[in-house]
Design a protein around this motif. Structure first.
Motif, PDB file in Angstrom:
ATOM      1  N   SER B 305       0.831  -1.210   0.000  1.00  0.00           N
ATOM      2  CA  SER B 305       0.000   0.000   0.000  1.00  0.00           C
ATOM      3  C   SER B 305       0.860   1.253   0.000  1.00  0.00           C
ATOM      4  O   SER B 305       0.598   2.196  -0.742  1.00  0.00           O
ATOM      5  N   PHE B 306       1.896   1.256   0.839  1.00  0.00           N
ATOM      6  CA  PHE B 306       2.759   2.435   0.855  1.00  0.00           C
ATOM      7  C   PHE B 306       3.466   2.611  -0.487  1.00  0.00           C
ATOM      8  O   PHE B 306       3.719   3.736  -0.920  1.00  0.00           O
ATOM      9  N   HIS B 307       3.767   1.494  -1.151  1.00  0.00           N
ATOM     10  CA  HIS B 307       4.405   1.635  -2.460  1.00  0.00           C
ATOM     11  C   HIS B 307       3.482   2.240  -3.495  1.00  0.00           C
ATOM     12  O   HIS B 307       3.945   2.923  -4.405  1.00  0.00           O
ATOM     13  N   ILE B 308       2.165   1.993  -3.354  1.00  0.00           N
ATOM     14  CA  ILE B 308       1.241   2.668  -4.283  1.00  0.00           C
ATOM     15  C   ILE B 308       1.471   4.164  -4.169  1.00  0.00           C
ATOM     16  O   ILE B 308       1.632   4.864  -5.175  1.00  0.00           O
ATOM     17  N   VAL B 309       1.511   4.658  -2.934  1.00  0.00           N
ATOM     18  CA  VAL B 309       1.683   6.096  -2.732  1.00  0.00           C
ATOM     19  C   VAL B 309       2.962   6.565  -3.421  1.00  0.00           C
ATOM     20  O   VAL B 309       2.962   7.538  -4.183  1.00  0.00           O
ATOM     21  N   SER B 310       4.048   5.831  -3.175  1.00  0.00           N
ATOM     22  CA  SER B 310       5.307   6.306  -3.731  1.00  0.00           C
ATOM     23  C   SER B 310       5.286   6.285  -5.259  1.00  0.00           C
ATOM     24  O   SER B 310       5.821   7.172  -5.914  1.00  0.00           O
ATOM     25  N   GLN B 311       4.602   5.283  -5.831  1.00  0.00           N
ATOM     26  CA  GLN B 311       4.554   5.196  -7.297  1.00  0.00           C
ATOM     27  C   GLN B 311       3.698   6.308  -7.904  1.00  0.00           C
ATOM     28  O   GLN B 311       3.946   6.751  -9.021  1.00  0.00           O
ATOM     29  N   ILE B 312       2.665   6.751  -7.147  1.00  0.00           N
ATOM     30  CA  ILE B 312       1.845   7.857  -7.636  1.00  0.00           C
ATOM     31  C   ILE B 312       2.748   9.055  -7.921  1.00  0.00           C
ATOM     32  O   ILE B 312       2.563   9.799  -8.889  1.00  0.00           O
ATOM     33  N   GLY B 313       3.764   9.221  -7.076  1.00  0.00           N
ATOM     34  CA  GLY B 313       4.705  10.311  -7.288  1.00  0.00           C
ATOM     35  C   GLY B 313       5.343  10.250  -8.663  1.00  0.00           C
ATOM     36  O   GLY B 313       5.435  11.264  -9.362  1.00  0.00           O
ATOM     37  N   TYR B 314       5.770   9.049  -9.065  1.00  0.00           N
ATOM     38  CA  TYR B 314       6.376   8.923 -10.397  1.00  0.00           C
ATOM     39  C   TYR B 314       5.393   9.324 -11.487  1.00  0.00           C
ATOM     40  O   TYR B 314       5.749   9.981 -12.460  1.00  0.00           O
ATOM     41  N   MET B 315       4.128   8.871 -11.305  1.00  0.00           N
ATOM     42  CA  MET B 315       3.157   9.119 -12.372  1.00  0.00           C
ATOM     43  C   MET B 315       2.916  10.605 -12.564  1.00  0.00           C
ATOM     44  O   MET B 315       2.763  11.063 -13.694  1.00  0.00           O
ATOM     45  N   ILE B 316       2.859  11.358 -11.449  1.00  0.00           N
ATOM     46  CA  ILE B 316       2.589  12.775 -11.664  1.00  0.00           C
ATOM     47  C   ILE B 316       3.876  13.556 -11.891  1.00  0.00           C
ATOM     48  O   ILE B 316       3.822  14.714 -12.272  1.00  0.00           O
ATOM     49  N   MET B 317       5.025  12.904 -11.722  1.00  0.00           N
ATOM     50  CA  MET B 317       6.272  13.591 -12.041  1.00  0.00           C
ATOM     51  C   MET B 317       6.316  13.954 -13.521  1.00  0.00           C
ATOM     52  O   MET B 317       6.688  15.072 -13.896  1.00  0.00           O
ATOM     53  N   GLY B 318       5.881  13.017 -14.380  1.00  0.00           N
ATOM     54  CA  GLY B 318       5.867  13.297 -15.816  1.00  0.00           C
ATOM     55  C   GLY B 318       4.958  14.477 -16.130  1.00  0.00           C
ATOM     56  O   GLY B 318       5.266  15.305 -16.986  1.00  0.00           O
ATOM     57  N   LEU B 319       3.829  14.560 -15.410  1.00  0.00           N
ATOM     58  CA  LEU B 319       2.908  15.679 -15.617  1.00  0.00           C
ATOM     59  C   LEU B 319       3.557  16.981 -15.169  1.00  0.00           C
ATOM     60  O   LEU B 319       3.423  18.012 -15.823  1.00  0.00           O
ATOM     61  N   GLY B 320       4.288  16.905 -14.045  1.00  0.00           N
ATOM     62  CA  GLY B 320       4.930  18.110 -13.543  1.00  0.00           C
ATOM     63  C   GLY B 320       6.000  18.632 -14.487  1.00  0.00           C
ATOM     64  O   GLY B 320       6.187  19.845 -14.610  1.00  0.00           O
ATOM     65  N   LEU B 321       6.696  17.707 -15.159  1.00  0.00           N
ATOM     66  CA  LEU B 321       7.725  18.152 -16.114  1.00  0.00           C
ATOM     67  C   LEU B 321       7.084  18.862 -17.297  1.00  0.00           C
ATOM     68  O   LEU B 321       7.642  19.784 -17.867  1.00  0.00           O
ATOM     69  N   PHE B 322       5.882  18.355 -17.670  1.00  0.00           N
ATOM     70  CA  PHE B 322       5.090  18.936 -18.739  1.00  0.00           C
ATOM     71  C   PHE B 322       5.863  19.095 -20.043  1.00  0.00           C
ATOM     72  O   PHE B 322       6.003  20.193 -20.593  1.00  0.00           O
ATOM     73  N   THR B 323       6.422  17.994 -20.509  1.00  0.00           N
ATOM     74  CA  THR B 323       6.950  17.926 -21.869  1.00  0.00           C
ATOM     75  C   THR B 323       6.296  16.705 -22.506  1.00  0.00           C
ATOM     76  O   THR B 323       5.805  15.836 -21.779  1.00  0.00           O
TER      77      THR B 323
END
Lengths: 115, 502, 137
Positions: B305-323
């Motif tokens: 469960s905690f890893h789900i949280v950490s992986q969510i970070g990766y998923m929105i990292m791409g959005l944050g880079l916005f390229t």
């Protein structure tokens, strides 16, 4: 009128949050109810308040400034239906928790977990 | 034909749920209906994906109302991919549920609720209207509430209360943001909003837009379990039946991520220097806190469960880079993650079934007892940590590359460090549950030798998909890049939605 | 709760409420009313029955399991939506038998009415499921 509505929305929202911060399970539910009321009013206000204007414009006399927007009321209706269902479920959940744990204090419910 | 394809992913689960409700007396009938329905949805989702890849973005107008007024269902490559994954997970978990759900829960209505959940998820991926998105969110949430509380143990209730309360607050904030947007623009069609906000920012107040966008970040952030409002997830996801938590782990938080990506590539793109930096910071903090939480845990499903949280970070990292590359990597990452994470939860369910516990201190020696299950655990576990040649490696490679091009070295460093810690905690599960000898203590139950036919089939299926994504990484990433480009340049999306049926 | 007055009154009030719910359902197309409200009124009448007698008695009097009613209601909603698809138009496209009556305030029969009927049944089903479960626990 708009000011009154804004104040009402604010009061409802803040009392909802206050209720949710209490430890009592039932107050959590009441808080949720108050919050959803305040949001429904917010959507209502977003349509701009008008008095005595028709919601539907005739094909002949289209005057965009002079009609009341009916859509937010449809949105609110949907939101009410949804919050009705959700609240009913939450009441059931609280009821069941109370029966299982014998407490409606969220801290005491957490304690039973540790035991 | 596209009209049909676009509504099938919602209609078929609804029909399945209805039939399952009508067959509530017969457990066998419910199961048959559920399996057939899940297979049909999967097929329909794949058909839609093929259609979208071949002919581009598809749209249909529900109820025949023209675009900005009525509700439009749209599928671009990102939506279609998410739908196909929903179909796959829905099918795999339905198969797993045949053996993984208690009879009482099944009789209470597990199967209909399961399909309502799938309907809500599919609807959220398809809709092109913000208020409609809210409605689908609620359909999904109410179904998930029921599944979460099903069985009704004490611990479960406690988790369910947190889950329900936090998700309802998020829905309310979402609705507030929708109301404010409607007040500003007088429309809730996402494409229409996008075209209105992109034309001239003088007409709409920049600060109100920014505030509203923050409301969306908070609302979707809660649903996606992003920092700082993620704690409901590790408090609740390990409590329901394993099949249910596998479904939740795979799909529910990802709907939140999907909504974030959709809204922040389509509507709020006037102010990327501010909004997307906020998202990037959230991404880094989510990754780090999630993985640190996981390291300190000692229970199989809690770690996951905690890893789900950490992986969510990766998923929105791409959005944050916005390229385009960043978005493509996010899309790839979500696809990889949905499959891998569901599979890990399914494995944990199988382990729990054999070992009667999910506490790593009690488990041990599973490699000797069940070598096939152990191998099937390694595939998703190593993929999650990002070891080549598995799918997770390419997902992270894409993100790191996108980050380096943007010269965001800090977030890249965090991503790499978190990835190491992920490997550490996967190895911890491996060592504790599978490799070490089974601890001998008084009063401990021996491993049961139940046959795991229904468990191993879906686990094997998902592991095979993970492997093939790894092997076919080139073409799959190519697809993700096209999806990323579509997200980055939404002109086509807007044209298809507002221009009516193509 | 045993109350002679409520017991006696329910015999008259309940049919009235049920008729009123159908009235609301049918007039809901262009005027206030509709499936949801009508469903709530009908469910409220059964809730009143459950208060006057008790939940098991109400369940018995209701004959069918309310969960089945949810299924039937959603099925009817689906049908009303699929009708549009069958006619070669998008899902949920509205079609009427007598649209010319809409202005005069007569009952307009069409897919929206079918949809509303589905909503009506589903709402009755959902509310009664919740009420019965809560009352019996």
């Amino acid at each position: 009128m708009q000011v009154v509505l804004a104040v009402v929305i604010g009061v409802l929202f803040s009392s909802g949050i206050y209720m949710m911060l209490r430890r009592n399970l039932l107050k959590l539910l009441i808080g949720l109810g108050l919050l959803s009321h305040s949001i429904n009013l917010l959507i209502f206000a977003s349509a701009r308040l008008m008095r005595g204007r028709p919601p539907i414009v005739d094909t002949e006399g289209i005057s965009t400034s002079g009609y009341a927007d009916p859509l937010p009321q449809a949105l609110i209706l949907t939101a009410i239906v949804i919050s009705f269902g959700v609240t009913a479920f939450a009441v059931g959940l609280a009821h069941r928790t109370h029966k299982l744990v014998g407490a409606d204090d969220l801290d005491r419910i957490s304690e039973t977990e540790r035991l | 034909m596209t009209d049909l394809l676009l509504v099938f992913p919602v209609l078929v689960p609804m029909l399945t749920a209805v039939l399952a409700l009508l067959a509530y007396r017969s457990l066998h009938g419910q199961r048959t209906v559920s399996m057939v329905g899940a297979a049909l949805v999967f097929a329909a989702d794949i058909a839609l994906l093929i259609e979208v890849v071949r002919n581009g973005i598809a749209a249909t107008r529900i109820g025949n109302w023209p675009a900005p007024y009525g509700i439009t269902f749209v599928a671009d490559e990102f939506s279609a991919l998410m739908l196909a994954l929903t179909g796959l997970i829905g099918f795999a978990v339905a198969l797993y549920s045949l053996a993984g759900i208690e009879r009482e829960s099944e009789a209470f209505g597990y199967h209909p609720v399961y399909h309502f959940l799938l309907m809500g998820v599919s609807g959220a991926f398809l809709t092109g209207d913000l208020f409609n998105l809210y409605v689908w969110f609620e359909v999904m949430l109410v179904a998930s509430f029921v599944l979460m509380a099903l069985g009704g143990e004490r611990r479960q209730m406690q988790g369910a209360i947190k889950y329900v309360a936090l998700n309802l607050i998020s829905s309310i904030l979402f609705l507030a943001a929708v109301g404010i947007l409607y007040g500003m623009a007088g429309t809730l069609n996402m494409a229409d909003l996008a075209s209105k906000f992109s034309v001239s920012d003088s007409e709409y107040s920049r600060s109100v837009l920014r505030t509203t966008s923050m409301l969306f970040i908070v609302a979707f952030g809660i649903k996606a379990a992003a920092f700082p409002l993620f704690f409901w997830l590790p408090a609740s996801y390990h409590l329901p039946a394993p099949a249910v938590s596998a479904l939740f782990a795979g799909l529910l938080t990802k709907v939140g991520v999907y909504a974030l990506i959709r809204v922040f590539t389509l509507i709020f793109v006037q102010d990327t220097g501010y909004t997307h930096t906020v998202i990037l910071v959230i991404a880094g903090l989510t990754m780090a806190t999630g993985v640190l939480g996981a390291v300190s845990q000692n229970e199989f499903r809690r770690i996951l469960s905690f890893h789900i949280v950490s992986q969510i970070g990766y998923m929105i990292m791409g959005l944050g880079l916005f390229t385009p590359l960043g978005l493509a990597a996010s899309v790839f990452y979500i696809a990889h993650h949905i499959i891998v994470k569901t599979n890990l939860f399914l494995v944990s369910g199988a382990v729990e079934r054999i070992g009667h516990s999910s506490d790593l201190k009690v488990l041990g020696g599973l490699y000797r007892a069940r070598p096939e299950l152990s191998m099937l655990f390694l595939v998703p576990a190593l993929s999650l940590a990002g070891l080549p040649p598995l799918s997770g490696f390419f997902a992270k490679l894409g993100l790191v590359k996108a980050g380096l091009i943007q010269e965001q070295y800090l977030i890249v460093g965090v991503a790499l460090a978190v990835s190491l810690l992920t490997l550490f905690s996967m190895m911890k599960i491996w060592n504790e549950a599978f490799w070490k000898a089974k601890p001998e203590r008084a009063g401990m139950l021996a491993y049961s030798d139940v046959h795991l036919r229904y468990q191993l089939t879906p686990i094997g299926l998902l592991a095979a998909v993970t492997l093939s994504i790894g092997i076919l990484a080139g073409p799959v990433f190519g697809f993700a890049e096209r999806a990323g480009n579509q997200l980055f340049q939404p002109a086509d999306y807007i044209r298809v939605v507002l221009g009516g049926v193509r | 709760m045993k109350s002679l007055i409520l017991h006696t009154a329910i015999r008259i009030v309940m049919p009235l409420l049920l008729f009123f719910s159908v009235f609301l359902l049918v007039r809901g197309h262009n005027r206030p009313g509709g499936g949801f409200v009508a469903g709530l009124v009908a469910a409220a009448s059964w809730a009143l029955y459950a208060v006057a007698h008790d939940a098991p008695a109400a369940r018995q009097a209701f004959r069918i399991d309310p969960r089945v009613l949810i299924g039937v209601g959603l099925g009817v909603i689906l049908l009303s939506g699929v009708a549009g698809l069958l006619a070669g138009r998008p899902f949920l496209a509205g079609m009427w038998l007598n649209p010319e009556f809409a202005a005069s305030g007569e009952v307009v029969v069409g897919t929206p009415l079918i949809f509303d009927t589905g909503v009506y049944l589903a709402v009755v089903g959902v509310v009664l499921t919740i009420i019965f479960v809560l009352e019996e626990e």
